[in-house]
Design a protein around this motif. Structure first.
Motif, PDB file in Angstrom:
ATOM      1  N   THR A 121      26.547  20.184 -38.611  1.00  0.00           N
ATOM      2  CA  THR A 121      26.229  18.966 -39.346  1.00  0.00           C
ATOM      3  C   THR A 121      27.120  18.891 -40.591  1.00  0.00           C
ATOM      4  OG1 THR A 121      24.554  19.985 -40.761  1.00  0.00           O
ATOM      5  CG2 THR A 121      23.839  19.178 -38.584  1.00  0.00           C
ATOM      6  N   SER A 122      27.156  17.730 -41.209  1.00  0.00           N
ATOM      7  CA  SER A 122      27.965  17.564 -42.416  1.00  0.00           C
ATOM      8  C   SER A 122      27.464  18.458 -43.555  1.00  0.00           C
ATOM      9  CB  SER A 122      27.962  16.098 -42.854  1.00  0.00           C
ATOM     10  OG  SER A 122      26.649  15.644 -43.106  1.00  0.00           O
ATOM     11  N   LYS A 123      26.148  18.593 -43.677  1.00  0.00           N
ATOM     12  CA  LYS A 123      25.596  19.425 -44.754  1.00  0.00           C
ATOM     13  C   LYS A 123      25.907  20.903 -44.524  1.00  0.00           C
ATOM     14  CE  LYS A 123      21.899  18.447 -47.012  1.00  0.00           C
ATOM     15  NZ  LYS A 123      20.522  18.186 -47.491  1.00  0.00           N
ATOM     16  N   GLU A 124      25.921  21.315 -43.260  1.00  0.00           N
ATOM     17  CA  GLU A 124      26.286  22.696 -42.954  1.00  0.00           C
ATOM     18  C   GLU A 124      27.743  22.959 -43.314  1.00  0.00           C
ATOM     19  OE1 GLU A 124      23.163  23.317 -39.219  1.00  0.00           O
ATOM     20  OE2 GLU A 124      25.290  22.957 -38.838  1.00  0.00           O
ATOM     21  N   LEU A 125      28.613  21.990 -43.062  1.00  0.00           N
ATOM     22  CA  LEU A 125      30.026  22.138 -43.409  1.00  0.00           C
ATOM     23  C   LEU A 125      30.220  22.194 -44.924  1.00  0.00           C
ATOM     24  CD1 LEU A 125      31.653  19.744 -40.802  1.00  0.00           C
ATOM     25  CD2 LEU A 125      31.963  22.220 -40.933  1.00  0.00           C
ATOM     26  N   THR A 126      29.457  21.394 -45.650  1.00  0.00           N
ATOM     27  CA  THR A 126      29.512  21.436 -47.120  1.00  0.00           C
ATOM     28  C   THR A 126      29.105  22.811 -47.623  1.00  0.00           C
ATOM     29  OG1 THR A 126      29.009  19.076 -47.304  1.00  0.00           O
ATOM     30  CG2 THR A 126      28.605  20.428 -49.255  1.00  0.00           C
ATOM     31  N   ALA A 127      28.024  23.337 -47.075  1.00  0.00           N
ATOM     32  CA  ALA A 127      27.543  24.661 -47.487  1.00  0.00           C
ATOM     33  C   ALA A 127      28.589  25.729 -47.195  1.00  0.00           C
ATOM     34  CB  ALA A 127      26.237  24.990 -46.766  1.00  0.00           C
ATOM     35  N   LEU A 128      29.221  25.662 -46.020  1.00  0.00           N
ATOM     36  CA  LEU A 128      30.225  26.658 -45.652  1.00  0.00           C
ATOM     37  C   LEU A 128      31.463  26.555 -46.534  1.00  0.00           C
ATOM     38  CD1 LEU A 128      31.086  28.909 -43.731  1.00  0.00           C
ATOM     39  CD2 LEU A 128      32.046  27.161 -42.230  1.00  0.00           C
TER      40      LEU A 128
END
Length: 230
Positions: A117-124
């Motif tokens: 997800t986009s939020k997972e990519l931001t976190a990574l």
């Protein structure tokens, strides 16, 4: 000791979420890439950060993300290692770099290996920036490994290392160390999460936990892990 400045706000993180959402639809969206760069600049005001999506067409290669400093910093680190400078000196060089480059593997955006997800990519993304730019682990690893190999080298090899042409070869282990840590396992994910203060503070801990777990669990990634370790 170099002072590192970070400006945290939920809005800045959310802007990166939106940009990643658009990149998941179209990974060539240059406006979204620029938006991520602007947000990162506002979060890390002392750093110049460029972002690029790299088209990865090699089936067996999945580097996920790579965060590395400018050429001048890499050259200076190599010289310091060849000159047998201590680890503190090398860390100062590394942390003092004001220019960083981020490369994002196109495969992480097309969901061909793992669905994110986009939020997972931001976190990574923010985790990797903190892990590499604001951590001593990468320069320590580079220094330890390369100094050991330099110590083992013969006189002729040591002499060759001092030449500019050979120093280009020494860039390879540095750049490899800047990629997403290929030696992560499910056993140390929790340690990674605990160390990531600003991701925790902004409420992205669950997303970071999920994406790290997904990457570890992906069968293609496990194959690459075995290849890299051997």
């Amino acid at each position: 000791m170099i002072s590192l400045k970070i400006e945290l706000s939920k809005e800045k993180f959310e802007n990166i979420d939106v940009a990643f959402d658009k990149l998941l639809e179209n990974r060539s969206d240059s406006a979204s890439i620029k938006s991520i760069e602007r947000s990162l600049k506002s979060i890390f005001p002392d750093k110049k950060i460029s972002v690029a999506v790299v088209e990865n067409k090699i089936k067996s290669n999945f580097f996920i993300m790579s965060v590395y400093p400018d050429q001048k910093t890499i050259d200076t680190v190599i010289k310091a290692i060849v000159d047998n400078k201590d680890n503190d000196y090398i860390r100062e060089i590394w942390n003092g770099s004001d220019t960083w480059h981020i490369e994002i593997d196109s495969k992480i955006l097309d969901n061909s290996i793992v669905r994110v997800t986009s939020k997972e990519l931001t976190a990574l993304l923010l985790h990797e920036l903190g892990h590499i730019v604001y951590s001593n682990s990468i320069p320590q690893r580079i220094s330890r490994v390369m100094k050991l190999e330099f110590a083992r080298a013969g006189v002729n090899i040591k002499a060759a290392m001092k030449h500019d042409v050979f120093s280009q070869v020494l860039e390879i282990p540095i750049l490899l160390a800047c990629q997403f840590d290929n030696y992560k396992t499910s056993n140390n994910i929790k340690k990674e999460l605990k160390a990531d203060v600003f991701v925790v503070k902004m409420g992205y801990i669950d997303e970071l936990d999920r994406i790290l777990t997904k990457i570890i669990a992906s069968s293609d990634y496990k194959k690459n892990l075995d290849i890299n370790k051997s």
